[in-house]
Design a protein around this motif. Structure first.
Motif, PDB file in Angstrom:
ATOM      1  N   SER A   1       6.821  -5.420  -8.330  1.00 23.14           N
ATOM      2  CA  SER A   1       5.893  -4.455  -7.724  1.00 23.14           C
ATOM      3  C   SER A   1       6.424  -3.816  -6.450  1.00 23.14           C
ATOM      4  O   SER A   1       5.768  -2.948  -5.886  1.00 23.14           O
TER       5      SER A   1
ATOM      6  N   GLU B   1       8.724  -1.703  -6.174  1.00 22.32           N
ATOM      7  CA  GLU B   1       9.571  -0.610  -6.676  1.00 22.32           C
ATOM      8  C   GLU B   1       9.720   0.540  -5.689  1.00 22.32           C
ATOM      9  O   GLU B   1      10.679   1.310  -5.767  1.00 22.32           O
ATOM     10  N   SER B   2       8.787   0.685  -4.731  1.00 24.90           N
ATOM     11  CA  SER B   2       8.866   1.800  -3.788  1.00 24.90           C
ATOM     12  C   SER B   2       9.799   1.505  -2.616  1.00 24.90           C
ATOM     13  O   SER B   2      10.070   2.384  -1.804  1.00 24.90           O
ATOM     14  N   GLY B   3      10.302   0.267  -2.508  1.00 26.91           N
ATOM     15  CA  GLY B   3      11.211  -0.071  -1.417  1.00 26.91           C
ATOM     16  C   GLY B   3      10.544  -0.919  -0.343  1.00 26.91           C
ATOM     17  O   GLY B   3       9.413  -1.379  -0.496  1.00 26.91           O
TER      18      GLY B   3
ATOM     19  N   PHE C   1       8.733  -2.352   3.002  1.00 24.86           N
ATOM     20  CA  PHE C   1       7.571  -1.954   3.799  1.00 24.86           C
ATOM     21  C   PHE C   1       7.096  -3.140   4.631  1.00 24.86           C
ATOM     22  O   PHE C   1       7.438  -4.296   4.351  1.00 24.86           O
TER      23      PHE C   1
ATOM     24  N   LEU D   1       6.472   2.356   7.219  1.00 23.16           N
ATOM     25  CA  LEU D   1       7.497   2.749   6.257  1.00 23.16           C
ATOM     26  C   LEU D   1       8.597   3.480   7.008  1.00 23.16           C
ATOM     27  O   LEU D   1       8.361   4.558   7.564  1.00 23.16           O
TER      28      LEU D   1
ATOM     29  N   GLN E   1      12.014   5.604   7.346  1.00 22.86           N
ATOM     30  CA  GLN E   1      12.814   6.550   6.589  1.00 22.86           C
ATOM     31  C   GLN E   1      14.104   6.837   7.347  1.00 22.86           C
ATOM     32  O   GLN E   1      14.342   6.266   8.412  1.00 22.86           O
TER      33      GLN E   1
ATOM     34  N   ASP F   1      -4.697   3.429   1.345  1.00 22.52           N
ATOM     35  CA  ASP F   1      -3.245   3.276   1.398  1.00 22.52           C
ATOM     36  C   ASP F   1      -2.864   1.818   1.651  1.00 22.52           C
ATOM     37  O   ASP F   1      -1.993   1.257   0.972  1.00 22.52           O
TER      38      ASP F   1
ATOM     39  N   GLN G   1      -3.209  -0.534  -1.362  1.00 27.92           N
ATOM     40  CA  GLN G   1      -2.157  -0.463  -2.377  1.00 27.92           C
ATOM     41  C   GLN G   1      -0.952  -1.308  -1.984  1.00 27.92           C
ATOM     42  O   GLN G   1      -0.358  -2.005  -2.819  1.00 27.92           O
ATOM     43  N   TYR G   2      -0.582  -1.263  -0.712  1.00 29.06           N
ATOM     44  CA  TYR G   2       0.557  -2.060  -0.257  1.00 29.06           C
ATOM     45  C   TYR G   2       0.206  -3.544  -0.212  1.00 29.06           C
ATOM     46  O   TYR G   2       1.051  -4.397  -0.503  1.00 29.06           O
TER      47      TYR G   2
ATOM     48  N   ALA H   1       0.539  -4.736  -3.737  1.00 28.86           N
ATOM     49  CA  ALA H   1       1.942  -4.851  -4.126  1.00 28.86           C
ATOM     50  C   ALA H   1       2.553  -6.124  -3.548  1.00 28.86           C
ATOM     51  O   ALA H   1       3.288  -6.851  -4.235  1.00 28.86           O
TER      52      ALA H   1
END
Length: 274
Positions: free
Chosen positions: A206, A208-210, A212, A228, A230, A242, A245-246, A249
């Motif tokens: 889970s 998959e977004s990298g 955090f 997050l 960048q 938001d 969801q994290y 995950a």
């Protein structure tokens, strides 16, 4: 940011526009926006006037928020390192220092709070190519100073899931990596640290977004923040949908990864192979 976020929620709950809020403190709508994003300093009188407009009459709640405003205007110890830090990172260091629970998923490398000095130096050199030795030293010194959070009497709970890729990707030579693996084994024994490894053998997961980070604060009325990072900036998310969801995950990552004891065994196995 925390105070601004709280003021925004109070304003939205009461159905008050930014324009009306700005009028109440003799300021523009854009200043209210900057205040709610944590991008300007706070005048005590402005905060008191906004709390009055939002109908906050409880003295304890008012005092807590006014105190937070005063704290927000005090420069933290990390500001002395601002010459070697990207513009968005001092905000994170301040939030990290205020959190009572830090939850992390890392893919690229070991999280800064768990890095050895030699490993941190290798990571900084890779990320700051062309930087002077003095600038590298200062960035490493900041990282080591942050690590004192985990050793303090009021240390936060630190829960981390490390992807196995972060453990196998070399930064520095063989001895640096061996030292880093041993340090992870040692620090994972601390009562406030929960370290798990997501092994390659599990396959897709889970995260998959990298990478955090989730930051939670002792004040129950302050929302959690997702950080997050960048390449040229960072995002700070505090909207409930938001954050949820994290959180979900990370819960899946924790459920799917071996527990702390089994993860230590995995670390020991990697140490023997290195």
């Amino acid at each position: 940011m925390l105070l601004g976020s709280h003021l925004r929620r109070l304003r939205e709950t009461r159905g008050i526009t930014r324009e009306a809020a700005g009028y109440s403190i003799r300021a523009s709508e854009s200043k209210i926006s900057r205040m709610e994003l944590g991008r300007v300093s706070f005048k005590t009188r402005d905060v008191e006037d906004l709390l009055t407009l939002y109908g906050i009459v409880d003295e304890a709640e008012r005092a807590s928020l006014v105190s937070l405003a005063k704290e927000a205007n005090v420069a933290g110890w990390w500001h002395s390192y601002s010459d070697v830090l990207p513009s968005w990172f001092p905000t994170y260091v301040g939030l990290e220092g205020a959190a009572h629970l830090i939850r992390v998923f890392e893919v690229q490398f070991v999280h800064g709070l768990l890095q050895t000095e030699d490993y941190a130096r290798a990571v900084v050199r890779r990320g700051m190519r062309g930087a002077s030795a003095a600038d590298v030293d200062r960035r490493v010194a900041l990282r080591l100073e942050r690590q004192k959070y985990l050793l303090a009497d009021n240390a936060p709970e630190f829960h981390i899931v490390l992807d196995e890729a972060a453990l196998r990707r070399p930064y520095g030579d063989r001895e640096v990596m061996r030292g880093q693996l041993q340090h992870l084994i040692d620090v994972s024994e601390r009562p406030n640290v929960r370290l798990q490894v997501m092994p390659f053998s599990f396959g897709g997961h889970s995260g998959e977004s990298g990478s955090f980070t989730l930051l939670s604060f002792p004040e129950s009325d302050l929302s959690d923040v997702v950080y997050l990072e960048q390449l040229t900036s960072a995002l700070y998310l505090d909207k409930r949908e938001d954050v949820t969801q994290y959180e979900n995950a990370l819960k899946e990552l924790q459920q799917d990864s071996p527990g702390p004891s089994e993860s230590r065994d995995l670390l020991r196995g990697l140490l023997q192979l290195s």
